[in-house]
Write a protein that holds these residues in place. Structure first.
Motif, PDB file in Angstrom:
ATOM      1  N   MET A   1       0.706  -1.208  -0.136  1.00  0.00           N
ATOM      2  CA  MET A   1      -0.119   0.111   0.044  1.00  0.00           C
ATOM      3  C   MET A   1       0.829   1.277  -0.122  1.00  0.00           C
ATOM      4  O   MET A   1       1.633   1.325   0.704  1.00  0.00           O
ATOM      5  CB  MET A   1      -0.800  -0.221   1.471  1.00  0.00           C
ATOM      6  CG  MET A   1      -1.680   1.365   1.287  1.00  0.00           C
ATOM      7  SD  MET A   1      -2.875   1.187   2.990  1.00  0.00           S
ATOM      8  CE  MET A   1      -3.808  -0.120   2.565  1.00  0.00           C
ATOM      9  N   GLU A   2       0.657   2.134  -0.847  1.00  0.00           N
ATOM     10  CA  GLU A   2       1.337   3.514  -0.987  1.00  0.00           C
ATOM     11  C   GLU A   2       1.239   4.176   0.555  1.00  0.00           C
ATOM     12  O   GLU A   2       0.389   4.244   1.086  1.00  0.00           O
ATOM     13  CB  GLU A   2       0.740   4.448  -2.044  1.00  0.00           C
ATOM     14  CG  GLU A   2       1.433   3.882  -3.384  1.00  0.00           C
ATOM     15  CD  GLU A   2       0.939   4.930  -4.463  1.00  0.00           C
ATOM     16  OE1 GLU A   2       1.140   6.079  -3.979  1.00  0.00           O
ATOM     17  OE2 GLU A   2       0.605   4.608  -5.422  1.00  0.00           O
ATOM     18  N   LEU A   3       2.287   4.892   0.918  1.00  0.00           N
ATOM     19  CA  LEU A   3       2.300   5.533   2.115  1.00  0.00           C
ATOM     20  C   LEU A   3       1.013   6.539   2.191  1.00  0.00           C
ATOM     21  O   LEU A   3       0.533   6.653   3.328  1.00  0.00           O
ATOM     22  CB  LEU A   3       3.659   6.264   2.439  1.00  0.00           C
ATOM     23  CG  LEU A   3       3.732   7.137   3.539  1.00  0.00           C
ATOM     24  CD1 LEU A   3       3.521   6.363   4.772  1.00  0.00           C
ATOM     25  CD2 LEU A   3       5.043   7.817   3.463  1.00  0.00           C
ATOM     26  N   ARG A   4       0.745   7.458   1.315  1.00  0.00           N
ATOM     27  CA  ARG A   4      -0.271   8.271   1.271  1.00  0.00           C
ATOM     28  C   ARG A   4      -1.363   7.753   1.303  1.00  0.00           C
ATOM     29  O   ARG A   4      -2.275   8.077   2.223  1.00  0.00           O
ATOM     30  CB  ARG A   4      -0.203   9.458  -0.019  1.00  0.00           C
ATOM     31  CG  ARG A   4      -0.606   8.553  -1.382  1.00  0.00           C
ATOM     32  CD  ARG A   4      -0.482   9.418  -2.671  1.00  0.00           C
ATOM     33  NE  ARG A   4      -1.432  10.590  -2.513  1.00  0.00           N
ATOM     34  CZ  ARG A   4      -0.856  11.769  -2.752  1.00  0.00           C
ATOM     35  NH1 ARG A   4       0.093  12.027  -3.336  1.00  0.00           N
ATOM     36  NH2 ARG A   4      -1.529  12.674  -2.698  1.00  0.00           N
ATOM     37  N   THR A  10      -5.827   5.659   7.689  1.00  0.00           N
ATOM     38  CA  THR A  10      -5.650   5.551   8.949  1.00  0.00           C
ATOM     39  C   THR A  10      -6.301   6.646   9.645  1.00  0.00           C
ATOM     40  O   THR A  10      -6.879   6.441  10.846  1.00  0.00           O
ATOM     41  CB  THR A  10      -4.072   5.598   9.220  1.00  0.00           C
ATOM     42  OG1 THR A  10      -3.563   4.453   8.755  1.00  0.00           O
ATOM     43  CG2 THR A  10      -3.762   5.429  10.865  1.00  0.00           C
ATOM     44  N   LEU A  11      -6.212   7.944   9.290  1.00  0.00           N
ATOM     45  CA  LEU A  11      -6.775   9.267   9.752  1.00  0.00           C
ATOM     46  C   LEU A  11      -8.313   9.009   9.547  1.00  0.00           C
ATOM     47  O   LEU A  11      -8.893   9.437  10.373  1.00  0.00           O
ATOM     48  CB  LEU A  11      -6.186  10.472   9.224  1.00  0.00           C
ATOM     49  CG  LEU A  11      -4.720  10.689   9.481  1.00  0.00           C
ATOM     50  CD1 LEU A  11      -4.029  12.055   8.529  1.00  0.00           C
ATOM     51  CD2 LEU A  11      -4.344  10.878  10.787  1.00  0.00           C
ATOM     52  N   LYS A  12      -8.792   8.570   8.648  1.00  0.00           N
ATOM     53  CA  LYS A  12     -10.204   8.289   8.371  1.00  0.00           C
ATOM     54  C   LYS A  12     -10.665   7.409   9.334  1.00  0.00           C
ATOM     55  O   LYS A  12     -11.851   7.824   9.845  1.00  0.00           O
ATOM     56  CB  LYS A  12     -10.452   7.932   6.788  1.00  0.00           C
ATOM     57  CG  LYS A  12     -10.537   9.061   5.979  1.00  0.00           C
ATOM     58  CD  LYS A  12     -10.349   8.712   4.505  1.00  0.00           C
ATOM     59  CE  LYS A  12     -11.546   7.635   4.134  1.00  0.00           C
ATOM     60  NZ  LYS A  12     -11.680   7.398   2.811  1.00  0.00           N
ATOM     61  N   ALA A  60      11.078   2.394  -0.701  1.00  0.00           N
ATOM     62  CA  ALA A  60      11.074   3.616  -1.997  1.00  0.00           C
ATOM     63  C   ALA A  60      11.353   2.641  -3.198  1.00  0.00           C
ATOM     64  O   ALA A  60      12.726   2.163  -3.221  1.00  0.00           O
ATOM     65  CB  ALA A  60      12.164   4.573  -1.744  1.00  0.00           C
ATOM     66  N   VAL A  61      10.341   2.269  -3.930  1.00  0.00           N
ATOM     67  CA  VAL A  61      10.711   1.690  -5.280  1.00  0.00           C
ATOM     68  C   VAL A  61      10.535   2.398  -6.604  1.00  0.00           C
ATOM     69  O   VAL A  61       9.782   3.217  -6.747  1.00  0.00           O
ATOM     70  CB  VAL A  61       9.642   0.774  -5.240  1.00  0.00           C
ATOM     71  CG1 VAL A  61       9.683  -0.191  -6.560  1.00  0.00           C
ATOM     72  CG2 VAL A  61       9.325  -0.351  -4.167  1.00  0.00           C
ATOM     73  N   GLU A  62      11.722   2.452  -7.001  1.00  0.00           N
ATOM     74  CA  GLU A  62      11.946   2.959  -8.374  1.00  0.00           C
ATOM     75  C   GLU A  62      12.095   2.140  -9.478  1.00  0.00           C
ATOM     76  O   GLU A  62      12.827   1.377  -9.599  1.00  0.00           O
ATOM     77  CB  GLU A  62      13.064   4.218  -8.399  1.00  0.00           C
ATOM     78  CG  GLU A  62      13.324   5.125  -9.565  1.00  0.00           C
ATOM     79  CD  GLU A  62      14.340   5.943  -9.275  1.00  0.00           C
ATOM     80  OE1 GLU A  62      14.618   6.853 -10.322  1.00  0.00           O
ATOM     81  OE2 GLU A  62      15.239   5.997  -7.936  1.00  0.00           O
ATOM     82  N   LYS A  69       7.879   5.532  -5.397  1.00  0.00           N
ATOM     83  CA  LYS A  69       6.818   5.508  -4.881  1.00  0.00           C
ATOM     84  C   LYS A  69       7.077   5.037  -3.279  1.00  0.00           C
ATOM     85  O   LYS A  69       8.138   3.923  -3.331  1.00  0.00           O
ATOM     86  CB  LYS A  69       5.602   4.734  -5.349  1.00  0.00           C
ATOM     87  CG  LYS A  69       5.103   5.400  -6.617  1.00  0.00           C
ATOM     88  CD  LYS A  69       3.819   4.945  -6.923  1.00  0.00           C
ATOM     89  CE  LYS A  69       3.191   5.596  -8.208  1.00  0.00           C
ATOM     90  NZ  LYS A  69       2.310   6.436  -8.373  1.00  0.00           N
ATOM     91  N   LEU A  70       6.597   5.665  -2.468  1.00  0.00           N
ATOM     92  CA  LEU A  70       6.966   5.163  -1.171  1.00  0.00           C
ATOM     93  C   LEU A  70       5.824   4.182  -0.655  1.00  0.00           C
ATOM     94  O   LEU A  70       4.498   4.488  -0.755  1.00  0.00           O
ATOM     95  CB  LEU A  70       6.955   6.061   0.046  1.00  0.00           C
ATOM     96  CG  LEU A  70       8.281   7.177  -0.106  1.00  0.00           C
ATOM     97  CD1 LEU A  70       7.886   8.018   1.042  1.00  0.00           C
ATOM     98  CD2 LEU A  70       9.386   6.418   0.062  1.00  0.00           C
TER      99      LEU A  70
END
Length: 107
Positions: A1-4, A10-12, A60-62, A69-70
């Motif tokens: 899952m992407e960090l964002r 989580t906040l929701k 961090a995958v490039e 993307k993190l």
């Protein structure tokens, strides 16, 4: 899952959990209404504004031809590990950060 996505969901979930608890309790209050301008809640840390602390490990995958993307590193459950054979460069890091959140006040 992407960090964002992880941070957003989580906040929701935290805010939603507070709202669910406020609707379901019959006595007492969760995040009671206080006059935070005159009440000395900042010294005790008891205000409707709290910091949600995160401590996550990310990769961090490039990939060739795409931006980095993190991704949050998840725990291995049940012994399953998913691999990817594409050309990629990975770096793992631990991130710690806080996000201030104002919780909904009880009515």
């Amino acid at each position: 899952m992407e960090l964002r996505t992880f941070v957003k969901e989580t906040l929701k979930d935290i805010i939603g959990g507070v709202q669910d608890a406020q609707r379901e309790i019959e006595s007492g209050k969760i995040v009671p209404v206080l006059n935070e301008e005159t009440w000395n809640g900042l010294q005790t840390g008891l205000t409707s504004i709290q910091a949600v602390s995160f401590e996550v490990s990310v990769n961090a995958v490039e990939r060739e031809g795409s931006e980095a993307k993190l991704n949050v590193v998840a725990a291995v459950i049940g012994g399953g590990v998913r691999g990817d054979s594409s050309t990629a460069s990975e770096h793992t890091a631990k991130l710690s950060f806080k996000i201030p959140v104002q919780y909904p006040k009880s009515e």
